[in-house]
Design a protein around this motif. Structure first.
Motif, PDB file in Angstrom:
ATOM      1  N   ARG A  92       0.836  -1.207   0.000  1.00 36.03           N
ATOM      2  CA  ARG A  92       0.000   0.000   0.000  1.00 36.03           C
ATOM      3  C   ARG A  92       0.871   1.257   0.000  1.00 36.03           C
ATOM      4  O   ARG A  92       0.576   2.224  -0.711  1.00 36.03           O
ATOM      5  N   ILE A  93       1.929   1.236   0.773  1.00 39.09           N
ATOM      6  CA  ILE A  93       2.820   2.406   0.813  1.00 39.09           C
ATOM      7  C   ILE A  93       3.465   2.618  -0.552  1.00 39.09           C
ATOM      8  O   ILE A  93       3.531   3.743  -1.067  1.00 39.09           O
ATOM      9  N   GLN A  96       1.251   4.345  -3.165  1.00 45.12           N
ATOM     10  CA  GLN A  96       0.750   5.682  -2.827  1.00 45.12           C
ATOM     11  C   GLN A  96      -0.633   5.630  -2.170  1.00 45.12           C
ATOM     12  O   GLN A  96      -1.497   6.477  -2.435  1.00 45.12           O
ATOM     13  N   HIS A  98      -2.869   5.356   1.563  1.00 44.48           N
ATOM     14  CA  HIS A  98      -2.711   5.628   2.990  1.00 44.48           C
ATOM     15  C   HIS A  98      -2.693   4.306   3.763  1.00 44.48           C
ATOM     16  O   HIS A  98      -3.265   3.301   3.327  1.00 44.48           O
ATOM     17  N   SER A  99      -2.042   4.308   4.890  1.00 46.61           N
ATOM     18  CA  SER A  99      -1.934   3.093   5.696  1.00 46.61           C
ATOM     19  C   SER A  99      -3.273   2.764   6.351  1.00 46.61           C
ATOM     20  O   SER A  99      -4.079   3.651   6.649  1.00 46.61           O
ATOM     21  N   SER A 121      -5.433  -0.620  -4.393  1.00 48.06           N
ATOM     22  CA  SER A 121      -5.584  -1.415  -3.169  1.00 48.06           C
ATOM     23  C   SER A 121      -5.754  -2.896  -3.497  1.00 48.06           C
ATOM     24  O   SER A 121      -5.245  -3.767  -2.783  1.00 48.06           O
TER      25      SER A 121
END
Length: 230
Positions: A92-93, A96, A98-99, A121
């Protein structure tokens, strides 16, 4: 008549021999018991062969059950989930995004985001699975096809991140096919440009492809037949 007389004499002689006694036993009883013993011996030999086959199967089943117990152990399950969650967070990081909390995330927890973040995602989710199955806890490998990474109109910031992730961050050595609508600066092992509508394999490639695939198909069929016969 002489032949009939000879046969009759032989019959009478054999009858007297069979009816001859030694103690309480007749000779024909001895012959009969020997025949029964031979039959029992044959049955016993067959029983031993069948029992040996059963024992071999039981040993194989026990070994497989032990292996399955090992594969299904809670400790191994926990290790697999830990690897998957770590890979998903890292993916995910890189894409781009968000966590998000992953502590309780399960392998079947496929994300369902909308917008441009949705495809990224989903890619992060499947990339985590691919990394897990190829990791230290993995037991198999799968070929992967990614069709059109530019889903949901990724912008100029996110599309390079997606392509970079596919080209550089997926497991090394995995068989990967990526379908792109436009050229890319990211390097892949091989590039094929499709020129015919609704067609991927052109006539000029039929023969070399057949030569490549035929031995592999034969090996696959031979292995399947060998398993059925064993």
């Amino acid at each position: 008549f002489s032949e009939l007389n000879a046969l009759n004499e032989n019959y009478l002689r054999i009858s007297r021999l069979l009816d001859s006694r030694k103690g309480e036993l007749k000779f024909k009883d001895v012959v009969g018991s020997l025949g029964a013993e031979s039959a029992f011996a044959a049955f016993e030999q067959e029983r031993k062969q069948i029992q040996a086959s059963i024992d071999a199967v039981v040993i194989t089943v026990d070994a497989l059950e032990a292996k399955m117990s090992e594969l299904r152990s809670p400790k191994r399950t926990k290790a697999i989930l830990t690897d998957f969650r770590e890979h998903y967070a890292a993916s995910r990081i890189a894409l781009q995004l968000h966590s998000v909390p992953t502590k309780t995330m399960q392998l079947a927890s496929r994300p369902s985001l909308s917008g441009s973040g949705g495809p990224r995602s989903v890619l992060a989710y499947y990339a985590a699975i691919w990394r897990t199955v190829q990791g230290k806890s993995g037991t198999y490998d799968v070929p992967v096809v990614i069709d059109s990474p530019n889903q949901q109109a990724q912008d100029d910031f996110n599309l390079p991140a997606v392509l970079s992730f596919i080209a550089k961050d997926l497991p090394t050595g995995m068989q990967l096919i990526v379908g792109l609508e436009t050229p890319t600066d990211f390097s892949f092992d091989r590039q094929e440009t499709l020129t015919e509508k609704y067609g991927m394999l052109t006539k000029k490639d039929w023969e070399p492809t057949l030569e490549l695939v035929d031995p592999l198909l034969k090996k696959m069929y031979d292995a399947t037949l060998a398993q059925k016969q064993s």
